[in-house]
Scaffold this motif. Sequence first.
Motif, short mmCIF file in Angstrom:
data_model
loop_
_atom_site.label_atom_id
_atom_site.label_comp_id
_atom_site.label_asym_id
_atom_site.label_seq_id
_atom_site.Cartn_x
_atom_site.Cartn_y
_atom_site.Cartn_z
N LEU A 140 1.00 -1.16 0.13
CA LEU A 140 -0.04 0.07 -0.11
C LEU A 140 0.99 1.34 0.02
CD1 LEU A 140 -3.01 -1.13 2.38
CD2 LEU A 140 -3.02 -0.19 -0.09
N HIS A 141 2.07 1.30 0.39
CA HIS A 141 2.93 2.39 0.40
C HIS A 141 3.25 2.86 -1.21
CE1 HIS A 141 5.69 -1.11 0.59
NE2 HIS A 141 6.26 -0.55 -0.26
N ARG A 142 2.77 1.94 -2.16
CA ARG A 142 2.98 2.22 -3.56
C ARG A 142 1.75 2.92 -4.01
NH1 ARG A 142 7.21 -0.83 -5.38
NH2 ARG A 142 8.61 -0.81 -3.64
N TRP A 143 0.65 2.86 -3.14
CA TRP A 143 -0.65 3.55 -3.72
C TRP A 143 -0.30 5.02 -3.75
CZ3 TRP A 143 -6.04 1.18 -3.29
CH2 TRP A 143 -6.10 -0.21 -3.48
N ARG A 144 0.26 5.67 -4.69
CA ARG A 144 0.25 7.07 -4.68
C ARG A 144 -0.42 7.56 -5.72
NH1 ARG A 144 5.20 8.71 -2.19
NH2 ARG A 144 4.45 10.75 -2.97
#
Lengths: 241, 241
Positions: free
Chosen positions: B79-83
């Motif tokens: 989820l830290h890639r959900w930008r």
Amino acid sequence: MATSDPVYLRVVADIRRQIVDGSLPPGAPIPSRAQLTRKYGVGETAARHALRVLAAEGLIVGRVGSGHYVRDRPVLLPLHRWRFHDHHAPFGADIQSQGARATWDWRAEPAEATPDIAQRLRLDDSAPVTRTHYVFRGDGRPVQLATSYEPAEFSEPPAEESSRGLVARLSALGVKVTEIVEQVYTRVPQPAESDTLALPAGVHVLHVERTHWAGDRPVETSDIVIPGDRFRLVYAHSLQP
Amino acid sequence: MATSDPVYLRVVADIRRQIVDGSLPPGAPIPSRAQLTRKYGVGETAARHALRVLAAEGLIVGRVGSGHYVRDRPVLLPLHRWRFHDHHAPFGADIQSQGARATWDWRAEPAEATPDIAQRLRLDDSAPVTRTHYVFRGDGRPVQLATSYEPAEFSEPPAEESSRGLVARLSALGVKVTEIVEQVYTRVPQPAESDTLALPAGVHVLHVERTHWAGDRPVETSDIVIPGDRFRLVYAHSLQP
DNA sequence: ACCCCAAAGTTGGAGCTCCAAATTGCCGCC
DNA sequence: GGCGGCAATTTGGAGCTCCAACTTTGGGGT
């Protein structure tokens, strides 16, 4: 809730209703298993199961040898009033509204990033960070302990730190916050009594464990991570009841 | 976990371990009560209690007449890639990383604020708002439905809406986000099967119910509210398993 | 007046049993 | 070969019981 519902749910519903409407105030004893069987005309199994469900819901606590008791209601904090910039103070602040009093203390200190912190803040190991400890109180009772980590450069300038305090720190983070507004999530927590979900370490899923910051309910330790490029990392820990 | 621990916990721990390490893959049948009593040399009560605990943890499901089965593992989304601003598209977007594929669709529409929405966004009743529906997917499977509300003026200019999309909308909210960074919380949710905590309606406490956005676990309906002066209000809803 | 202990009550673990409702697989019949 | 229905199996509700560990309370006895 027809009469064909499971018997134990009838007992659960009735006791819950009494707790909710105040007939059974916080601290009040719940009838014992033996009394419940007589009062509701059910078997021990049903009475026992009902108590287990209510305990699991957090409405009552069982004390071995003593009995079950209604738990204290959570402290109701008007959290939309928790505006740092509205009520800041050098150390400690408070705001009175709706009868509930929200106060907090904080203390910042320099530290070095541990591997875990470093990875999530996307810093190098042992990079300088600012660690800030918070104690949030509701009606005088501490309801949350939090420790935040942020890259040390975000805490600059140090001279201004004490005067503008949190406001300055938060303002400095503005843009970053915007970018990750949809990314607020928590790590898979590790409840004290059971390691619920087991996922590969370090893998983050959008997962929020049951967490009460307010009130004296048992709060499972849980990290709140607001990730992103060099953003702050907040650890929220439970307090003893 | 000494051998003096409750017997049922021994069974729970053993089965959980097998699920975690993959010996019992998703869909695999769990031994029945009768089999468990023989396998572990425990009574029916212990076997039954163990299954109940595992089911409560969400690791297994019981199907009457059939048996207990290992649930699907949650979809692991990085989820830290959900930008949003990294990978935006007019309608729908996707990002491939670590083998998990996160995609989402969204659709904005004008609406009028209901009393509930109006109160929390600090608008007048029936004020114009922009309602946006999101469908988040992990590996193609929808993992979250969300509906956000924001004051209509935040969605301006409408002409630019389609081109810059979410980026524009989020940028427009920057300052507000900064101010309420510490105020992310949820309303007391109402789980489908039990009305757990009962608090006066409308009173917000810092309370996060167990919520899984990822995976096919049953997700209790829960609102994520990011309050503050005229900020957006996101409702996250569960999907059918 | 005070202290200590013993009895009574309570929780939580654990065992056994019976039963209704649902599922599944198998056997036999067509 | 295909199909229907029965029997075995399984869950989940519910009842009863025994016991260890712990609290509370109400006597004594000093």
